[in-house]
Design a protein around this motif. Structure first.
Motif, mmCIF file in Angstrom:
data_model
loop_
_atom_site.group_PDB
_atom_site.id
_atom_site.type_symbol
_atom_site.label_atom_id
_atom_site.label_comp_id
_atom_site.label_asym_id
_atom_site.label_seq_id
_atom_site.Cartn_x
_atom_site.Cartn_y
_atom_site.Cartn_z
ATOM 1 N N ALA A 109 -56.394 -11.201 36.292
ATOM 2 C CA ALA A 109 -56.159 -10.825 37.686
ATOM 3 C C ALA A 109 -55.059 -9.775 37.783
ATOM 4 N N SER A 110 -53.913 -10.056 37.176
ATOM 5 C CA SER A 110 -52.825 -9.076 37.226
ATOM 6 C C SER A 110 -53.166 -7.842 36.398
ATOM 7 N N GLY A 111 -53.875 -8.043 35.291
ATOM 8 C CA GLY A 111 -54.215 -6.922 34.428
ATOM 9 C C GLY A 111 -55.107 -5.902 35.102
ATOM 10 N N PHE A 112 -56.156 -6.363 35.764
ATOM 11 C CA PHE A 112 -57.074 -5.404 36.386
ATOM 12 C C PHE A 112 -56.545 -4.869 37.710
ATOM 13 N N ALA A 113 -55.683 -5.611 38.398
ATOM 14 C CA ALA A 113 -55.035 -5.055 39.584
ATOM 15 C C ALA A 113 -54.117 -3.906 39.185
ATOM 16 N N ALA A 114 -53.332 -4.125 38.119
ATOM 17 C CA ALA A 114 -52.450 -3.054 37.634
ATOM 18 C C ALA A 114 -53.258 -1.873 37.112
ATOM 19 N N LEU A 115 -54.339 -2.164 36.390
ATOM 20 C CA LEU A 115 -55.181 -1.090 35.861
ATOM 21 C C LEU A 115 -55.791 -0.260 36.989
ATOM 22 N N ALA A 116 -56.273 -0.927 38.026
ATOM 23 C CA ALA A 116 -56.917 -0.210 39.133
ATOM 24 C C ALA A 116 -55.950 0.766 39.791
ATOM 25 N N LEU A 117 -54.718 0.321 40.042
ATOM 26 C CA LEU A 117 -53.756 1.215 40.696
ATOM 27 C C LEU A 117 -53.311 2.323 39.748
ATOM 28 N N ALA A 118 -52.954 1.975 38.508
ATOM 29 C CA ALA A 118 -52.477 2.993 37.577
ATOM 30 C C ALA A 118 -53.557 4.034 37.284
ATOM 31 N N ALA A 143 -58.828 -10.411 40.447
ATOM 32 C CA ALA A 143 -57.916 -9.263 40.526
ATOM 33 C C ALA A 143 -57.879 -8.684 41.926
ATOM 34 N N ALA A 144 -58.956 -8.856 42.680
ATOM 35 C CA ALA A 144 -58.969 -8.371 44.061
ATOM 36 C C ALA A 144 -57.824 -8.972 44.864
ATOM 37 N N ARG A 145 -57.430 -10.218 44.530
ATOM 38 C CA ARG A 145 -56.364 -10.889 45.267
ATOM 39 C C ARG A 145 -54.983 -10.433 44.820
ATOM 40 N N SER A 146 -54.820 -10.055 43.541
ATOM 41 C CA SER A 146 -53.497 -9.637 43.046
ATOM 42 C C SER A 146 -53.076 -8.273 43.563
ATOM 43 N N VAL A 147 -53.938 -7.587 44.280
ATOM 44 C CA VAL A 147 -53.538 -6.347 44.948
ATOM 45 C C VAL A 147 -52.491 -6.636 46.020
ATOM 46 N N PHE A 148 -52.475 -7.866 46.543
ATOM 47 C CA PHE A 148 -51.607 -8.233 47.653
ATOM 48 C C PHE A 148 -50.626 -9.332 47.244
#
Length: 333
Positions: A109-118, A143-148
């Motif tokens: 979750a945190s990995g793909f949220a960070a990847l999406a933004l970076a 990961a959709a939730r870790s955006v927030f």
């Protein structure tokens, strides 16, 4: 791309209070049900993406070359970013978790949220929060939730293209103060990934239909309890959702037994604490770690009791944390 570009983002894992377990579309990772989560401040993933024009994407995870499966999963999300940016060329992704990876602590979750933004920022894109959540979901559903940050609700959606399946903030940390204690009972990676486990459960668990059909009501009750600031009801609903999810796992064929002896011992200790008058409830994901929900003003007592359970290797204490954030960006010709 016409120029070298890189960006670094940091994201935090989230723990679902009303669980997500199962997809209605595996390719787009469209969830079969909605969910509600809390984002954890004490754990984080830091990811740097460099579009350097190489022949293929490379993934360095915690200082080592990642598995081919992980690399391909990362490359699929990068392909989406390149498609949006009209770009070509490979990328180097360097990601570090400050907590156990693939061990039931939502590192994907945190990995793909960070990847999406970076990745989007390195590609010159500036997506809005909803679009970023939709993108991150295609790497990992949670990961959709870790955006927030804070309390977050994930919408199941109805569309086949997934454009209505995204997360959004539900409430801030101050709406209902909460401390999450992570009882680590096993450090290594789990024996079967969540993605594989969810597909097996959908195909073989006799409880699957009941699990999916009850999800909307569970989300509604949890949403109302959070907004009302009712910690006791939030804790009770979270524990109920967790145990229902593990019932699906245990009835999957072959059975998904993520629980360990120490996991069960923590669950029983927490139930005993409630009888003693302490506010404490458990939740677990697809892994052996137990998360204990409690109020910040009583957490010291709960910490002492859980730390004393045989088999608990260590305890991580966390408040609710922020959403994904950009920490560095650079573009050179």
């Amino acid at each position: 791309m016409s120029s070298m570009s890189n960006a670094t983002a940091i994201a935090h894992p989230n723990i679902a209070l009303v669980k997500y377990w199962g997809n209605r579309d595996d390719r787009l990772r469209l969830p079969a049900m909605g969910s509600i989560s809390v984002t954890l401040a004490a754990l984080s993933t830091r990811t740097r993406v460099s579009f350097d024009g190489g022949d293929e994407d490379r993934l360095i995870l915690n200082g080592q070359a990642a598995s081919e499966e992980a690399r391909q999963r990362t490359a699929r999300l990068l392909d989406l970013v390149r498609g949006m940016a009209g770009a070509r060329g490979g990328a180097l992704v360097e990601s570090v978790n400050d907590f156990p990876t693939a061990a039931g602590l939502a590192s994907s979750a945190s990995g793909f949220a960070a990847l999406a933004l970076a990745a989007t920022r390195a590609a010159g894109l500036d997506l809005g929060p909803r679009e970023l959540s939709i993108l991150a979901r295609q790497g990992s559903g949670s990961a959709a939730r870790s955006v927030f940050g804070g309390y977050v609700e994930m919408h199941r959606g109805e569309r086949s293209d997934g454009l209505d399946s995204f997360a959004e903030p539900l409430a801030s940390e101050s709406a209902l103060p909460l401390e999450v204690l992570v009882a680590v009972t096993e450090e290594g990676p789990k024996e079967r990934s969540s993605q594989d486990g969810m597909a097996l459960g959908r195909a073989s668990s006799p409880f699957w239909d009941a699990w999916v059909s009850g999800a909307e009501a569970d989300v509604g009750r949890m949403r109302a309890s959070i907004l009302a600031g009712d910690l006791a009801q939030v804790g009770a609903l979270a524990e109920e959702s967790c145990l229902k999810m593990h019932a699906v796992m245990l009835s999957t064929r072959p059975a998904l037994i993520y629980l360990r002896e120490a996991s069960v011992a923590v669950i029983l200790r927490v139930r005993a604490l409630r009888k003693e008058g302490l506010p404490a409830w458990i939740t677990m994901d697809a892994g052996p770690q137990v998360k204990v929900l409690t109020s910040p003003d009583r957490s010291a007592e709960v910490v002492a009791a859980v730390e004393a359970v045989p088999g608990v290797l260590r305890l991580i204490r966390s408040g609710l944390g922020p959403g994904v954030a950009l920490v560095a960006r650079d573009r050179t010709a």
